[in-house]
Design a protein around this motif. Structure first.
Motif, PDB file in Angstrom:
ATOM      1  N   VAL A  45       0.837  -1.202   0.000  1.00 24.33           N
ATOM      2  CA  VAL A  45       0.000   0.000   0.000  1.00 24.33           C
ATOM      3  C   VAL A  45       0.872   1.251   0.000  1.00 24.33           C
ATOM      4  N   HIS A  46       1.942   1.233   0.761  1.00 21.42           N
ATOM      5  CA  HIS A  46       2.862   2.370   0.793  1.00 21.42           C
ATOM      6  C   HIS A  46       3.464   2.629  -0.592  1.00 21.42           C
ATOM      7  N   ASP A  47       3.849   1.570  -1.280  1.00 20.63           N
ATOM      8  CA  ASP A  47       4.426   1.722  -2.610  1.00 20.63           C
ATOM      9  C   ASP A  47       3.426   2.390  -3.557  1.00 20.63           C
ATOM     10  N   VAL A  48       2.179   1.977  -3.489  1.00 21.29           N
ATOM     11  CA  VAL A  48       1.138   2.586  -4.322  1.00 21.29           C
ATOM     12  C   VAL A  48       0.911   4.036  -3.901  1.00 21.29           C
ATOM     13  N   ALA A  49       0.897   4.298  -2.606  1.00 19.56           N
ATOM     14  CA  ALA A  49       0.724   5.681  -2.130  1.00 19.56           C
ATOM     15  C   ALA A  49       1.847   6.574  -2.660  1.00 19.56           C
ATOM     16  N   ALA A  50       3.061   6.049  -2.707  1.00 20.60           N
ATOM     17  CA  ALA A  50       4.184   6.823  -3.246  1.00 20.60           C
ATOM     18  C   ALA A  50       3.969   7.127  -4.727  1.00 20.60           C
ATOM     19  N   TRP A  55       2.176  11.214  -8.801  1.00 19.60           N
ATOM     20  CA  TRP A  55       1.240  11.592  -9.851  1.00 19.60           C
ATOM     21  C   TRP A  55       0.461  12.858  -9.471  1.00 19.60           C
ATOM     22  N   PHE A  56       0.077  12.980  -8.212  1.00 18.58           N
ATOM     23  CA  PHE A  56      -0.689  14.134  -7.749  1.00 18.58           C
ATOM     24  C   PHE A  56       0.167  15.392  -7.588  1.00 18.58           C
ATOM     25  N   ALA A  57       1.473  15.293  -7.700  1.00 21.48           N
ATOM     26  CA  ALA A  57       2.388  16.401  -7.387  1.00 21.48           C
ATOM     27  C   ALA A  57       1.955  17.742  -7.960  1.00 21.48           C
ATOM     28  N   ALA A 126      -7.492  15.570   2.049  1.00 26.35           N
ATOM     29  CA  ALA A 126      -6.989  15.020   0.788  1.00 26.35           C
ATOM     30  C   ALA A 126      -5.993  13.892   1.065  1.00 26.35           C
ATOM     31  N   GLU A 127      -5.175  14.056   2.092  1.00 25.18           N
ATOM     32  CA  GLU A 127      -4.193  13.024   2.447  1.00 25.18           C
ATOM     33  C   GLU A 127      -4.888  11.720   2.830  1.00 25.18           C
ATOM     34  N   GLU A 128      -5.970  11.825   3.603  1.00 22.61           N
ATOM     35  CA  GLU A 128      -6.705  10.624   3.998  1.00 22.61           C
ATOM     36  C   GLU A 128      -7.350   9.949   2.787  1.00 22.61           C
ATOM     37  N   LEU A 129      -7.844  10.748   1.844  1.00 21.90           N
ATOM     38  CA  LEU A 129      -8.417  10.173   0.626  1.00 21.90           C
ATOM     39  C   LEU A 129      -7.362   9.408  -0.170  1.00 21.90           C
ATOM     40  N   VAL A 130      -6.160   9.959  -0.246  1.00 27.40           N
ATOM     41  CA  VAL A 130      -5.096   9.294  -1.009  1.00 27.40           C
ATOM     42  C   VAL A 130      -4.693   7.976  -0.332  1.00 27.40           C
ATOM     43  N   VAL A 131      -4.609   7.962   0.995  1.00 24.60           N
ATOM     44  CA  VAL A 131      -4.309   6.706   1.699  1.00 24.60           C
ATOM     45  C   VAL A 131      -5.422   5.693   1.444  1.00 24.60           C
ATOM     46  N   SER A 132      -6.670   6.135   1.520  1.00 25.12           N
ATOM     47  CA  SER A 132      -7.803   5.242   1.248  1.00 25.12           C
ATOM     48  C   SER A 132      -7.739   4.701  -0.174  1.00 25.12           C
ATOM     49  N   GLY A 156      -9.096  21.974 -12.344  1.00 25.68           N
ATOM     50  CA  GLY A 156      -9.364  21.814 -13.768  1.00 25.68           C
ATOM     51  C   GLY A 156     -10.718  21.205 -14.051  1.00 25.68           C
ATOM     52  N   GLU A 157     -10.900  20.870 -15.288  1.00 24.79           N
ATOM     53  CA  GLU A 157     -12.150  20.300 -15.775  1.00 24.79           C
ATOM     54  C   GLU A 157     -12.372  18.910 -15.166  1.00 24.79           C
ATOM     55  N   PRO A 158     -13.495  18.696 -14.493  1.00 26.16           N
ATOM     56  CA  PRO A 158     -13.740  17.401 -13.833  1.00 26.16           C
ATOM     57  C   PRO A 158     -13.670  16.206 -14.778  1.00 26.16           C
ATOM     58  N   TRP A 159     -14.175  16.352 -15.991  1.00 24.16           N
ATOM     59  CA  TRP A 159     -14.154  15.220 -16.909  1.00 24.16           C
ATOM     60  C   TRP A 159     -12.718  14.839 -17.260  1.00 24.16           C
ATOM     61  N   GLN A 160     -11.868  15.838 -17.487  1.00 23.33           N
ATOM     62  CA  GLN A 160     -10.467  15.562 -17.797  1.00 23.33           C
ATOM     63  C   GLN A 160      -9.758  14.963 -16.581  1.00 23.33           C
ATOM     64  N   ALA A 161     -10.071  15.488 -15.395  1.00 26.31           N
ATOM     65  CA  ALA A 161      -9.495  14.935 -14.163  1.00 26.31           C
ATOM     66  C   ALA A 161      -9.885  13.474 -14.007  1.00 26.31           C
ATOM     67  N   PHE A 162     -11.146  13.157 -14.333  1.00 27.24           N
ATOM     68  CA  PHE A 162     -11.605  11.768 -14.272  1.00 27.24           C
ATOM     69  C   PHE A 162     -10.791  10.885 -15.214  1.00 27.24           C
ATOM     70  N   LEU A 163     -10.636  11.340 -16.457  1.00 26.56           N
ATOM     71  CA  LEU A 163      -9.893  10.553 -17.440  1.00 26.56           C
ATOM     72  C   LEU A 163      -8.442  10.358 -17.019  1.00 26.56           C
ATOM     73  N   ASP A 164      -7.818  11.423 -16.541  1.00 26.85           N
ATOM     74  CA  ASP A 164      -6.420  11.348 -16.139  1.00 26.85           C
ATOM     75  C   ASP A 164      -6.235  10.409 -14.949  1.00 26.85           C
ATOM     76  N   LEU A 165      -7.106  10.553 -13.930  1.00 29.15           N
ATOM     77  CA  LEU A 165      -7.002   9.676 -12.764  1.00 29.15           C
ATOM     78  C   LEU A 165      -7.291   8.237 -13.158  1.00 29.15           C
ATOM     79  N   ASP A 166      -8.275   8.032 -14.008  1.00 30.74           N
ATOM     80  CA  ASP A 166      -8.599   6.675 -14.456  1.00 30.74           C
ATOM     81  C   ASP A 166      -7.393   6.030 -15.139  1.00 30.74           C
ATOM     82  N   ASP A 167      -6.708   6.786 -15.975  1.00 31.65           N
ATOM     83  CA  ASP A 167      -5.510   6.248 -16.638  1.00 31.65           C
ATOM     84  C   ASP A 167      -4.444   5.858 -15.610  1.00 31.65           C
TER      85      ASP A 167
END
Length: 188
Positions: A45-50, A55-57, A126-132, A156-167
């Motif tokens: 889980v830590h590796d994924v959080a990193a 990515w969120f930087a 936001a930090e708790e959401l990322v850990v979750s 930014g645009e929610p639809w683009q944020a959705f696509l980017d996060l999904d990728d």
């Protein structure tokens, strides 16, 4: 609970290509003689959080150190409630927060142990959401409601944020078998 870490626990904390846990988290798990399976899970889980914090930087302001410590200790209460390593339950959440506090971890870091399954509660950071999110996607589990809460925090645009996060989540999920195999290699 306090004891000398086994060789198996030491391997779970140090072997593999997964990123090492923050030193304070690793030392605490060793001092508490954590089950090796738990240590392996926390590494995954830590590796994924990193990966997520990288990515969120440029997309979300985060306390990266808090996220990484939170991911590295979010299930530490399973030292107390070992049965929850292989079965359902939420008793490890408050127990984990209490265990961390008892070992001198500040409340702002101990909170992740109690909040990692409560992403819909008011005041979740936001930090708790990322850990979750890391605690789900490490094994390729997608949780649309959780992902929507993260997307709502992105600029930014929610639809683009959705696509980017999904990728990004699809990319991370593609290597879930490796993390699952690493965790499964260690006994409960």
């Amino acid at each position: 609970m306090d004891g000398v870490p086994s060789d198996v626990l030491r391997r779970a904390l140090t072997e593999s290509d997964l990123r090492p846990l923050p030193a304070a988290a690793s030392e605490l798990l060793a001092r508490l003689s954590a089950p090796p399976r738990l240590a392996a899970h926390l590494r995954a889980v830590h590796d994924v959080a990193a990966q997520l914090t990288e990515w969120f930087a440029d997309r979300l302001t985060l306390d990266t150190d808090a996220v990484l410590f939170g991911a590295a200790t979010h299930d530490i209460g399973k030292i107390v409630h070992v049965e929850e390593l292989s079965g359902p339950g939420h008793r490890h959440e408050p127990a984990g927060r209490d265990l961390l506090l008892a070992h001198g971890v500040p409340p702002e870091l101990a909170r992740f142990a109690a909040s990692h399954a409560s992403w819909t509660e008011p005041g979740i950071t936001a930090e708790e959401l990322v850990v979750s999110l890391a605690d789900k996607i490490w094994k390729a589990k997608r949780v649309p409601d959780l992902e929507q809460l993260v997307i709502a925090r992105l600029a930014g645009e929610p639809w683009q944020a959705f696509l980017d996060l999904d990728d990004e989540l699809t990319r991370i999920a593609a290597t879930a078998d490796h993390r699952l195999a690493f965790q499964s290699a260690y006994p409960i």
